[in-house]
Scaffold this active site. Structure first.
Site, PDB file in Angstrom:
ATOM      1  N   MET A   1      -1.077  -7.365   7.245  1.00 14.10           N
ATOM      2  CA  MET A   1      -1.980  -8.394   6.702  1.00 14.10           C
ATOM      3  C   MET A   1      -1.411  -9.037   5.444  1.00 14.10           C
ATOM      4  SD  MET A   1      -5.499  -6.214   7.155  1.00 14.10           S
ATOM      5  CE  MET A   1      -5.706  -5.139   8.583  1.00 14.10           C
ATOM      6  N   SER A   2      -0.097  -9.076   5.348  1.00 10.65           N
ATOM      7  CA  SER A   2       0.492  -9.668   4.135  1.00 10.65           C
ATOM      8  C   SER A   2       1.832 -10.313   4.486  1.00 10.65           C
ATOM      9  CB  SER A   2       0.700  -8.574   3.076  1.00 10.65           C
ATOM     10  OG  SER A   2       1.678  -7.653   3.504  1.00 10.65           O
TER      11      SER A   2
ATOM     12  N   ASN B   1       1.420   3.732  10.911  1.00 11.07           N
ATOM     13  CA  ASN B   1       0.597   4.154  12.065  1.00 11.07           C
ATOM     14  C   ASN B   1       1.047   3.358  13.286  1.00 11.07           C
ATOM     15  OD1 ASN B   1      -0.945   1.984  10.286  1.00 11.07           O
ATOM     16  ND2 ASN B   1      -1.456   1.591  12.431  1.00 11.07           N
TER      17      ASN B   1
ATOM     18  N   TYR C   1      -7.752 -11.520   3.226  1.00 10.69           N
ATOM     19  CA  TYR C   1      -8.984 -10.857   3.676  1.00 10.69           C
ATOM     20  C   TYR C   1      -9.938 -10.525   2.538  1.00 10.69           C
ATOM     21  CZ  TYR C   1      -6.448  -6.463   2.615  1.00 10.69           C
ATOM     22  OH  TYR C   1      -5.726  -5.470   2.014  1.00 10.69           O
ATOM     23  N   GLU C   2      -9.459 -10.662   1.295  1.00 10.20           N
ATOM     24  CA  GLU C   2     -10.364 -10.466   0.162  1.00 10.20           C
ATOM     25  C   GLU C   2     -11.058 -11.774  -0.201  1.00 10.20           C
ATOM     26  OE1 GLU C   2      -8.429  -7.962  -3.082  1.00 10.20           O
ATOM     27  OE2 GLU C   2      -6.737  -8.420  -1.780  1.00 10.20           O
TER      28      GLU C   2
ATOM     29  N   SER D   1       0.819  -1.222   0.000  1.00 11.30           N
ATOM     30  CA  SER D   1       0.000   0.000   0.000  1.00 11.30           C
ATOM     31  C   SER D   1       0.846   1.262   0.000  1.00 11.30           C
ATOM     32  CB  SER D   1      -0.857   0.083   1.270  1.00 11.30           C
ATOM     33  OG  SER D   1      -1.684  -1.006   1.400  1.00 11.30           O
TER      34      SER D   1
ATOM     35  N   ALA E   1       2.883  -2.165   4.152  1.00 11.08           N
ATOM     36  CA  ALA E   1       2.527  -1.137   5.121  1.00 11.08           C
ATOM     37  C   ALA E   1       2.132  -1.882   6.387  1.00 11.08           C
ATOM     38  CB  ALA E   1       1.354  -0.312   4.612  1.00 11.08           C
TER      39      ALA E   1
ATOM     40  N   HIS F   1      -4.854 -10.461  -1.007  1.00 14.09           N
ATOM     41  CA  HIS F   1      -4.787 -10.758   0.421  1.00 14.09           C
ATOM     42  C   HIS F   1      -5.802 -11.827   0.809  1.00 14.09           C
ATOM     43  CE1 HIS F   1      -3.270  -6.642  -0.112  1.00 14.09           C
ATOM     44  NE2 HIS F   1      -2.497  -6.888   0.927  1.00 14.09           N
TER      45      HIS F   1
ATOM     46  N   HIS G   1      -3.743  -0.640  -4.329  1.00 10.96           N
ATOM     47  CA  HIS G   1      -3.006  -1.835  -4.762  1.00 10.96           C
ATOM     48  C   HIS G   1      -3.189  -1.980  -6.272  1.00 10.96           C
ATOM     49  CE1 HIS G   1      -2.303  -3.708  -0.763  1.00 10.96           C
ATOM     50  NE2 HIS G   1      -3.378  -3.038  -0.443  1.00 10.96           N
TER      51      HIS G   1
ATOM     52  N   HIS H   1      -7.381   3.810   6.387  1.00 10.91           N
ATOM     53  CA  HIS H   1      -6.651   3.278   5.234  1.00 10.91           C
ATOM     54  C   HIS H   1      -6.074   4.395   4.365  1.00 10.91           C
ATOM     55  CE1 HIS H   1      -5.293   0.524   2.174  1.00 10.91           C
ATOM     56  NE2 HIS H   1      -6.029   1.122   1.262  1.00 10.91           N
TER      57      HIS H   1
HETATM   58  N1  HPA Z   1      -2.593  -3.263  11.428  1.00 11.13           N
HETATM   59  C1  HPA Z   1      -2.629  -4.164  10.425  1.00 11.13           C
HETATM   60  N2  HPA Z   1      -2.242  -3.874   9.197  1.00 11.13           N
HETATM   61  C2  HPA Z   1      -1.816  -2.631   8.944  1.00 11.13           C
HETATM   62  C3  HPA Z   1      -1.766  -1.654   9.935  1.00 11.13           C
HETATM   63  C4  HPA Z   1      -2.179  -1.987  11.248  1.00 11.13           C
HETATM   64  O1  HPA Z   1      -2.161  -1.177  12.191  1.00 11.13           O
HETATM   65  N3  HPA Z   1      -1.295  -0.518   9.342  1.00 11.13           N
HETATM   66  C5  HPA Z   1      -1.057  -0.827   8.049  1.00 11.13           C
HETATM   67  N4  HPA Z   1      -1.374  -2.098   7.788  1.00 11.13           N
END
Ligand code: HPA
Length: 246
Positions: free
Chosen positions: A185-186, A209, A65-66, A11, A93, A63, A41, A221
Site C-alpha cells: 500500500m505504498s 506474509n 488509506y489514512e 513497517s 512491507a 499513506h 510507522h 498487522h
Molecule cells: N497486502 C497489502 N499490503 C501488505 C501486505 C499484503 O498482504 N502485507 C504487508 N503489506
C-alpha cells in the site's frame, strides 16, 4: 557519490535508523510534513551519515488509506530532493504472491503496477516516462552483495494498492495474473515523484506474509511488523555494504 542517499523505512523496518550517525532529527510536523497515525510507522526525518555516506532516513510515511492525498504521500520525497538526495531507497512491507518468496524474504522491485487510482503528477508534468523507474544497476549490485553474504534477494514486480484493507483472495489471484510478485500500500507514488525529480530509485520489499488465500497466508498487522523486524538485520548489512561502495 554525489549528494545524499535517502532511505524510506516501512513497517517494522525502523531499526535501520540505528545505523545512522545522527546529526539532526526533525519530526514530520516540524518539517512541515503530514503525520501518520499507523502503529509501527515513526514520523521523523533523520539526517546524518551511514558509514561516512551522507544520508537522510525517513522513518515512517503517510499513506493514501489514512485519507492523505497523493501530494501528501510524496511530500517527504520532495523534502529529501530539496536537501540534496539523489538516490532514494524505498523500503516497504508487502504480501508475497510467489511461493518461492516466503515470509521473511526480500525482493528488489524491478517495476510496479500503480493500482491506487491516483498519481502525484496529476496537474502536471504529464507523460513522465516510467520505463526503468527502478535503477537496475543498483538493484543488481544489492543482489550480488546479498548472495555474497549468503542469502538470496529476489526480484519482481510490486503492485501498489490503496488499502487500507488487505486484498481478497480473488484480488490476489487477479494480481498474480497481472504479473505482480508482491502487493502493498505504498511506494508507487513515491517512485513516480522521485522519477519526476530525477532521483535514482531502488525499491525493496520485505515480504511479511503470503497474499490472502494463498496456502500459509496469515494477515495480521502485528505479524507483518514482527516479520519485518526479524528480516531487517539481513537487509541492513547488505545496504551498508552497498552504501560503502557508492
Ligand atoms: N497486502 C497489502 N499490503 C501488505 C501486505 C499484503 O498482504 N502485507 C504487508 N503489506
Amino acid at each position: 557519490m554525489k549528494g545524499r542517499v535517502g532511505l524510506v523505512l516501512g513497517s517494522g523496518l525502523g531499526s535501520m535508523v540505528d545505523e545512522i550517525e545522527v546529526e539532526e532529527s526533525i519530526d514530520f510536523a516540524a518539517a512541515g510534513l503530514p503525520v501518520s497515525g499507523v502503529a509501527g510507522h515513526r514520523g521523523a526525518m533523520v539526517l546524518g551519515k551511514i558509514d561516512g555516506v551522507p544520508a537522510v532516513v525517513m522513518c515512517g510515511r503517510v499513506h493514501l488509506y489514512e485519507g492523505h492525498r497523493a501530494s501528501d504521500v510524496t511530500a517527504g520525497v520532495r523534502w529529501m530532493a530539496e536537501r540534496g538526495v539523489e538516490t532514494l531507497v524505498l523500503t516497504n512491507a508487502a504480501g508475497s504472491l510467489r511461493d518461492d518468496l516466503p515470509p521473511g524474504s526480500w525482493m528488489r522491485i524491478t517495476d510496479h503496477l500503480n493500482l491506487t487510482g491516483t498519481s502525484p503528477l496529476e496537474g502536471g508534468p504529464n507523460f513522465q516516462d516510467m520505463t526503468g523507474a527502478y535503477d537496475a544497476a543498483g538493484g543488481r549490485r544489492l543482489q550480488e552483495i546479498a548472495t555474497a553474504q549468503g542469502w538470496v534477494l529476489g526480484e519482481g514486480v510490486y503492485a501498489g494498492l490503496r488499502g487500507p484493507q488487505y486484498e481478497t483472495p480473488a484480488e490476489i489471484r487477479m494480481l498474480r495474473t497481472m504479473g505482480a510478485d508482491a502487493v502493498g500500500m505504498s511506494t508507487v507514488l513515491e517512485t513516480m515523484e522521485a522519477r519526476r525529480l530525477g532521483l535514482k530509485v531502488v525499491g525493496l520489499s520485505c515480504l511479511t506474509n503470503f497474499g490472502a488465500g494463498m496456502p500459509g497466508a496469515c494477515l495480521d498487522h502485528a505479524d507483518v511488523v514482527q516479520t519485518g523486524k526479524s528480516a531487517a538485520a539481513r537487509m541492513i548489512a547488505v545496504l551498508k555494504e552497498w552504501l560503502r561502495e557508492m
